[in-house]
Design a protein around this motif. Sequence first.
Motif, PDB file in Angstrom:
ATOM      1  N   PHE A 138      48.493  27.675  38.403  1.00 13.15           N
ATOM      2  CA  PHE A 138      47.759  28.158  37.237  1.00 13.15           C
ATOM      3  C   PHE A 138      46.369  27.547  37.252  1.00 13.15           C
ATOM      4  O   PHE A 138      46.121  26.533  37.906  1.00 13.15           O
ATOM      5  CB  PHE A 138      48.495  27.829  35.930  1.00 13.15           C
ATOM      6  CG  PHE A 138      48.551  26.361  35.597  1.00 13.15           C
ATOM      7  CD1 PHE A 138      47.618  25.776  34.756  1.00 13.15           C
ATOM      8  CD2 PHE A 138      49.558  25.555  36.123  1.00 13.15           C
ATOM      9  CE1 PHE A 138      47.671  24.434  34.451  1.00 13.15           C
ATOM     10  CE2 PHE A 138      49.620  24.204  35.818  1.00 13.15           C
ATOM     11  CZ  PHE A 138      48.677  23.644  34.976  1.00 13.15           C
ATOM     12  N   SER A 139      45.467  28.156  36.531  1.00 15.40           N
ATOM     13  CA  SER A 139      44.080  27.697  36.461  1.00 15.40           C
ATOM     14  C   SER A 139      43.678  27.519  35.008  1.00 15.40           C
ATOM     15  O   SER A 139      44.323  28.039  34.091  1.00 15.40           O
ATOM     16  CB  SER A 139      43.138  28.687  37.150  1.00 15.40           C
ATOM     17  OG  SER A 139      43.487  28.867  38.506  1.00 15.40           O
ATOM     18  N   VAL A 140      42.614  26.772  34.801  1.00 13.33           N
ATOM     19  CA  VAL A 140      42.053  26.583  33.466  1.00 13.33           C
ATOM     20  C   VAL A 140      40.600  27.031  33.501  1.00 13.33           C
ATOM     21  O   VAL A 140      39.995  27.169  34.566  1.00 13.33           O
ATOM     22  CB  VAL A 140      42.169  25.113  33.009  1.00 13.33           C
ATOM     23  CG1 VAL A 140      43.620  24.702  32.863  1.00 13.33           C
ATOM     24  CG2 VAL A 140      41.442  24.182  33.972  1.00 13.33           C
ATOM     25  N   SER A 141      40.058  27.239  32.329  1.00 15.23           N
ATOM     26  CA  SER A 141      38.683  27.729  32.244  1.00 15.23           C
ATOM     27  C   SER A 141      37.670  26.678  32.675  1.00 15.23           C
ATOM     28  O   SER A 141      36.562  27.007  33.086  1.00 15.23           O
ATOM     29  CB  SER A 141      38.379  28.194  30.822  1.00 15.23           C
ATOM     30  OG  SER A 141      38.606  27.131  29.897  1.00 15.23           O
ATOM     31  N   GLY A 142      38.029  25.407  32.554  1.00 13.56           N
ATOM     32  CA  GLY A 142      37.118  24.341  32.940  1.00 13.56           C
ATOM     33  C   GLY A 142      37.638  22.999  32.476  1.00 13.56           C
ATOM     34  O   GLY A 142      38.698  22.898  31.837  1.00 13.56           O
ATOM     35  N   PRO A 143      36.921  21.916  32.786  1.00 12.97           N
ATOM     36  CA  PRO A 143      37.366  20.576  32.372  1.00 12.97           C
ATOM     37  C   PRO A 143      37.512  20.438  30.860  1.00 12.97           C
ATOM     38  O   PRO A 143      38.331  19.641  30.393  1.00 12.97           O
ATOM     39  CB  PRO A 143      36.257  19.661  32.915  1.00 12.97           C
ATOM     40  CG  PRO A 143      35.592  20.446  33.993  1.00 12.97           C
ATOM     41  CD  PRO A 143      35.694  21.874  33.582  1.00 12.97           C
ATOM     42  N   TYR A 144      36.738  21.210  30.115  1.00 14.80           N
ATOM     43  CA  TYR A 144      36.797  21.126  28.656  1.00 14.80           C
ATOM     44  C   TYR A 144      38.201  21.451  28.157  1.00 14.80           C
ATOM     45  O   TYR A 144      38.700  20.828  27.219  1.00 14.80           O
ATOM     46  CB  TYR A 144      35.777  22.081  28.051  1.00 14.80           C
ATOM     47  CG  TYR A 144      35.738  22.075  26.534  1.00 14.80           C
ATOM     48  CD1 TYR A 144      34.993  21.124  25.847  1.00 14.80           C
ATOM     49  CD2 TYR A 144      36.461  23.006  25.799  1.00 14.80           C
ATOM     50  CE1 TYR A 144      34.966  21.114  24.451  1.00 14.80           C
ATOM     51  CE2 TYR A 144      36.443  23.011  24.412  1.00 14.80           C
ATOM     52  CZ  TYR A 144      35.692  22.049  23.747  1.00 14.80           C
ATOM     53  OH  TYR A 144      35.675  22.031  22.379  1.00 14.80           O
TER      54      TYR A 144
ATOM     55  N   LEU B 130      40.997  20.910  29.610  1.00 14.69           N
ATOM     56  CA  LEU B 130      41.919  19.809  29.869  1.00 14.69           C
ATOM     57  C   LEU B 130      41.611  18.602  28.989  1.00 14.69           C
ATOM     58  O   LEU B 130      42.506  17.810  28.688  1.00 14.69           O
ATOM     59  CB  LEU B 130      41.864  19.410  31.345  1.00 14.69           C
ATOM     60  CG  LEU B 130      42.391  20.458  32.330  1.00 14.69           C
ATOM     61  CD1 LEU B 130      42.252  19.959  33.759  1.00 14.69           C
ATOM     62  CD2 LEU B 130      43.841  20.800  32.029  1.00 14.69           C
ATOM     63  N   MET B 131      40.356  18.439  28.595  1.00 12.91           N
ATOM     64  CA  MET B 131      40.019  17.333  27.703  1.00 12.91           C
ATOM     65  C   MET B 131      40.606  17.555  26.313  1.00 12.91           C
ATOM     66  O   MET B 131      41.008  16.612  25.634  1.00 12.91           O
ATOM     67  CB  MET B 131      38.498  17.164  27.623  1.00 12.91           C
ATOM     68  CG  MET B 131      37.861  16.642  28.896  1.00 12.91           C
ATOM     69  SD  MET B 131      36.087  16.375  28.700  1.00 12.91           S
ATOM     70  CE  MET B 131      36.054  15.093  27.446  1.00 12.91           C
ATOM     71  N   PHE B 132      40.660  18.794  25.871  1.00 15.85           N
ATOM     72  CA  PHE B 132      41.248  19.154  24.579  1.00 15.85           C
ATOM     73  C   PHE B 132      42.454  20.057  24.859  1.00 15.85           C
ATOM     74  O   PHE B 132      42.432  21.256  24.608  1.00 15.85           O
ATOM     75  CB  PHE B 132      40.209  19.844  23.700  1.00 15.85           C
ATOM     76  CG  PHE B 132      38.999  18.991  23.424  1.00 15.85           C
ATOM     77  CD1 PHE B 132      39.000  18.067  22.389  1.00 15.85           C
ATOM     78  CD2 PHE B 132      37.877  19.092  24.223  1.00 15.85           C
ATOM     79  CE1 PHE B 132      37.886  17.280  22.146  1.00 15.85           C
ATOM     80  CE2 PHE B 132      36.758  18.306  23.987  1.00 15.85           C
ATOM     81  CZ  PHE B 132      36.759  17.386  22.946  1.00 15.85           C
ATOM     82  N   LEU B 133      43.476  19.451  25.393  1.00 13.34           N
ATOM     83  CA  LEU B 133      44.621  20.164  25.941  1.00 13.34           C
ATOM     84  C   LEU B 133      45.447  20.820  24.836  1.00 13.34           C
ATOM     85  O   LEU B 133      45.734  20.209  23.805  1.00 13.34           O
ATOM     86  CB  LEU B 133      45.487  19.193  26.745  1.00 13.34           C
ATOM     87  CG  LEU B 133      46.532  19.799  27.661  1.00 13.34           C
ATOM     88  CD1 LEU B 133      45.881  20.664  28.725  1.00 13.34           C
ATOM     89  CD2 LEU B 133      47.334  18.679  28.334  1.00 13.34           C
ATOM     90  N   ASP B 134      45.855  22.052  25.097  1.00 13.11           N
ATOM     91  CA  ASP B 134      46.758  22.784  24.213  1.00 13.11           C
ATOM     92  C   ASP B 134      47.993  23.165  25.034  1.00 13.11           C
ATOM     93  O   ASP B 134      48.018  24.201  25.706  1.00 13.11           O
ATOM     94  CB  ASP B 134      46.080  24.037  23.661  1.00 13.11           C
ATOM     95  CG  ASP B 134      46.950  24.772  22.645  1.00 13.11           C
ATOM     96  OD1 ASP B 134      48.099  24.342  22.429  1.00 13.11           O
ATOM     97  OD2 ASP B 134      46.481  25.771  22.074  1.00 13.11           O
ATOM     98  N   PRO B 135      49.046  22.325  25.017  1.00 15.16           N
ATOM     99  CA  PRO B 135      50.216  22.587  25.862  1.00 15.16           C
ATOM    100  C   PRO B 135      50.872  23.929  25.576  1.00 15.16           C
ATOM    101  O   PRO B 135      51.338  24.605  26.504  1.00 15.16           O
ATOM    102  CB  PRO B 135      51.156  21.422  25.532  1.00 15.16           C
ATOM    103  CG  PRO B 135      50.273  20.355  24.986  1.00 15.16           C
ATOM    104  CD  PRO B 135      49.180  21.063  24.269  1.00 15.16           C
TER     105      PRO B 135
END
Length: 671
Positions: free
Chosen positions: A401-407, A409-414
């Motif tokens: 899976f991918s995320v939109s950016g480091p932001y 992961l810093m404000f993670l929503d499991p």
Amino acid sequence: MNRTIRAIIGAILVLVIAFSVISVFQSIGKPLKVDITDQRLYTLSDGTRSILGKLNQPIKAKLYYAKTASLKGPDQIRFFSNYYEFVRALLEEYVAASEGLVELEVIDPRPFSDDEEQAVKYGLRRFPITDEENFFFGLVVQTQFGVEKAIPFFSPDRQNFVEYDISYLIDTAVTRQKKKVGVLSSLPVMGDDVSGYMAEMMLRQGQQPQPPWTIVEQLRKQYDVETVPADTNDINDIDILLVIHPKNLPEKTLFAIDQFVLKGGRTIVCVDPHCFSDVPPQMPMQMQMQMQHERSSDLNVLLRTWGIEMPANTFAGDRNLASMASIRANERPEKVIGYLNLVSEENCFTKDNVITGELNQVRFLFPGVLKEVADPNQPKEGAAKIDRTPLVTTSNRGNTFSVSGPYELMFLDPSNLMRKFTDGTAPVIMGYLLTGRFKSSFPGGIDVEVAAGGGDSTGTPEDPNDPNAPKTTTKRVTGLTEAQEDCAMVVFSDVDFISDNMAYQSSFFGKMVVGDNSALLLNAIDDLSGSSDLVSIRSRGNFKRPFVVVDEIEKQAEAETAEEVEKINMQIAGFQGELQSIVSSAKEGQEEVIGSSIVQKKKELELKILQAQRQLRQVKMTRRERIEQLGNRLRQANMLGAPVVILIIAIMLGLRRSMRKRHYISHASDA
């Protein structure tokens, strides 16, 4: 001389001749052995023979086995009798292959004897059987220089790796120098290396010198650990290179790593698409700087040449392995798709490799994905074909899976990540062992800057007083383009798994190990620190003979179990979502009604879980019954096989005799 005396003398002579022939063949026929086992269990590998061929000093191998005590022990102890015979036979092959340099001594340590005292002194494990009897089963290797190495206990779990363990013991016993581990990292894993004066100044300013990571302190107990600068242009005088979170390394450092590997240097690389341990300095008014802080690392410039790569901003996930965690204070724990609790029950570790063969549980935090290059023969110009052995994987339901950016992961929503995640159909690989003849990622060398003044290309010296003369110049540096011997490298796509937060926990007695996180790295270092001949022995790890029918029965039962477990998880997720919806949509003054509704839903959930667990027990019981029925049929076939064969032979001989008798009678009557 009558007939009776002649018969007695003849029998005696036959016995003498038989015993003589047996004695002759026992002494002459020892080298004439044939290994008829399917996996060549009693044949030493080429790596072991190479290690024995390099011996230049005699070695004594003492095999301690409490044979007398085992006869008095329970069935679990008696099981070791066959295991002991296998180990002893294998050690006898070591003696034969060493041409007299390895001497084997088999010892049965009796209670209160010097042998028992020596076994305890060597650190062999003992298991009390009676008030006086102790069970020992271990090996001690001694050299003429006083070096002593031991296998404290031949555990059945390591029966697959007996040859490797013995060869490793011999190889490390004759290597007298302590191995050196060099650590190259963009993280302060080595701590603050400050002098006494600087440490005092930091204390006066209210700052504490940062201690090294606990994994480094653990390494220092076995190895000489040194720091390798991140801007180095040459790596030498070390045996193992540990590269942790390499961020934006200069080309000269990449070239130095490349050449170290090609020269046969063992290397372990830990890269990470988002390292949570890579925390920027916590200073006021620097929130923007923290947001821009790069937490990813990779070594793809080198890894692509060697057949694998780690895609950027791509993570491994697994719904089965996702762990519960509280992202923020005062929040209830949630399942985090990237916080993986890898367990052996889900086949997350390769069992036929000594690095991961005995691991049970390892936690990874948002690990990356290691992918093989599409064309392993020519993935890139100048690339080499190598052997790639997966070490650490997700279960079969793992996916990327991918995320939109480091932001993000810093404000993670499991919950959001869990909803977006899609189950896969094949394991995702997070650890590789690479072996083979590697090629260089810099076949033409690199350009480095050197101080000017050494003269131009024509050999004319430059004037040092000329203000227009350049201060530096470029020089072409070349090295090996291909390895001359087999290389070995281990790559992990996570860095956090060896951090203090993941691998250890604080206690009254200091840092305590959690799970097998530290064991994974230590096993890799311990394995690679052996000679190059040990690399070839690892592939002989799994010599268990497969039972196809039993495996199919167990796989089918496990598939049914997995289906039931999935249903339970879906029920739990559905009820949790429904409860959360009820709570969030509640109006003020309805707390009691909501509470009773929650209790009722909880009871329904517990009832469904209980029913599903009963179904799981039924599946397991059915599986066990089918396996036992198969075992009974095989046992009956084995028990009846020999009598049936003998009966058939007897019937055939009887028929033959009857036919010959009738033939003789018919001819006699004709005469």
